[in-house]
Motif scaffolding. Sequence first.
Motif, mmCIF file in Angstrom:
data_model
loop_
_atom_site.group_PDB
_atom_site.id
_atom_site.type_symbol
_atom_site.label_atom_id
_atom_site.label_comp_id
_atom_site.label_asym_id
_atom_site.label_seq_id
_atom_site.Cartn_x
_atom_site.Cartn_y
_atom_site.Cartn_z
ATOM 1 N N UNK A 24 -5.061 65.418 14.597
ATOM 2 C CA UNK A 24 -5.908 66.746 14.311
ATOM 3 C C UNK A 24 -6.750 66.943 15.260
ATOM 4 N N UNK A 25 -7.981 67.295 14.464
ATOM 5 C CA UNK A 25 -9.223 67.861 15.152
ATOM 6 C C UNK A 25 -10.014 66.581 15.368
ATOM 7 N N UNK A 44 -5.225 73.706 -1.065
ATOM 8 C CA UNK A 44 -6.471 73.717 -1.521
ATOM 9 C C UNK A 44 -7.730 72.840 -0.489
ATOM 10 N N UNK A 45 -6.899 71.821 -0.023
ATOM 11 C CA UNK A 45 -7.925 70.835 0.685
ATOM 12 C C UNK A 45 -7.773 71.326 2.191
ATOM 13 N N UNK A 46 -6.430 71.962 2.563
ATOM 14 C CA UNK A 46 -6.644 72.687 3.969
ATOM 15 C C UNK A 46 -7.725 73.692 4.070
ATOM 16 N N UNK A 47 -7.817 74.448 2.993
ATOM 17 C CA UNK A 47 -8.932 75.452 2.852
ATOM 18 C C UNK A 47 -10.282 75.236 2.753
ATOM 19 N N UNK A 64 -10.662 67.861 6.257
ATOM 20 C CA UNK A 64 -9.849 66.757 6.611
ATOM 21 C C UNK A 64 -8.947 66.929 7.888
ATOM 22 N N UNK A 65 -8.508 65.774 8.382
ATOM 23 C CA UNK A 65 -7.815 65.915 9.768
ATOM 24 C C UNK A 65 -6.344 65.580 9.751
ATOM 25 N N UNK A 66 -5.773 65.107 8.435
ATOM 26 C CA UNK A 66 -4.223 64.848 8.438
ATOM 27 C C UNK A 66 -3.908 64.954 6.878
ATOM 28 N N UNK A 67 -2.729 65.275 7.066
ATOM 29 C CA UNK A 67 -1.720 65.096 5.809
ATOM 30 C C UNK A 67 -0.611 64.120 5.819
ATOM 31 N N UNK A 125 -1.938 75.646 12.026
ATOM 32 C CA UNK A 125 -3.163 76.433 12.465
ATOM 33 C C UNK A 125 -4.443 76.241 12.289
ATOM 34 N N UNK A 126 -4.740 75.218 11.215
ATOM 35 C CA UNK A 126 -5.824 74.612 11.137
ATOM 36 C C UNK A 126 -6.228 73.332 11.939
ATOM 37 N N UNK A 127 -5.274 73.059 12.610
ATOM 38 C CA UNK A 127 -5.183 71.727 13.559
ATOM 39 C C UNK A 127 -5.563 70.311 12.633
ATOM 40 N N UNK A 128 -4.614 70.706 11.413
ATOM 41 C CA UNK A 128 -4.522 69.221 10.598
ATOM 42 C C UNK A 128 -3.331 68.620 10.838
ATOM 43 N N UNK A 129 -3.492 67.443 11.337
ATOM 44 C CA UNK A 129 -2.113 66.679 11.748
ATOM 45 C C UNK A 129 -1.361 66.347 10.678
#
Length: 301
Positions: free
Chosen positions: A8-9, A160-163, A167-170, A190-194
């Motif tokens: 992710x980021x 919810x958490x992405x918004x 956080x960096x990953x799911x 789109x949010x650079x969450x891996x």
Amino acid sequence: MTALTKLGHSELKIAPIGLGTMSLKYGATKQNIEVLQHAFDLGINYFDTADLYERGMNEDMIGQVLAPMRDKVILATKVGNQWRSDGSAWDWKASKSYIIKAVDASLTRLSTDYIDLYQLHGGTIDDPIDEIIEAFEQLVKDGKIRYYGLSSIRPNVIKEYATKSNMTSVMMQYNLLDRRPEEILPILKSKNISVISRGALTQGVLIDKPARSYLQLTSGEVGHARRNVEKLASSLKVSKTQLLLAYALGHPAVDIAAVGVRTLAQLNELKEVIERPVILAENDRAALEQGIRKLIYTEHL
């Protein structure tokens, strides 16, 4: 080993194949120690555990075995479930105070001063999400964790958490038979969450175990999918394991597949995957998906 990629980021540099350690039971046995050490020797640097696994014994083992190479590995663990005192079951404990308290026990068991990736182990839309995010942010500020993420298959919770969070990953199940996450993957990308894929090998039903029902898919549908896998694996001259991992990792949102192994033999099956990664063309993915009913989330919302 293929090149490392950022999760992710974050600044965490990970190999595309990670080790899920839940399968390594009964503590620091000779076999478990050998599996962990050999995984590291193969180039695996991401090791995923949870405080829930074996009431903390899994974290103990990971900490003990990986201590000599601590600065070269990414330790990921999870929080949110608390064993009852009689050991009969566990309860969901999603609160700021519990998370801030629980991390210290995980740090002790893992024999480390910091956790690279601390993940909420589940979650519901009714949780105090803002408060939970505050807990993780506090732990980052305190230096006890470097980054945090979510282990969940609930689309509404993930959104919810992405918004709201950093956080960096799911971590979620994603594989050829379970493409339900595809509804949420574009948002994460789109949010650079891996995305950390688990279950990529479909519990073996597309490899060497008898075809049986899987989620809402019938045994007949699973058998059809297996024939797709066998046909393409033969055409590309790769193993079914290589193919299924390539499928999961081939989605743009997925950066790592966490694979659970119990034995050195199972780990050695990953050796070729690690040393000779397969990149699937779009027509290859389409061939694998042909005739497989795409599922959608009907519960866990």
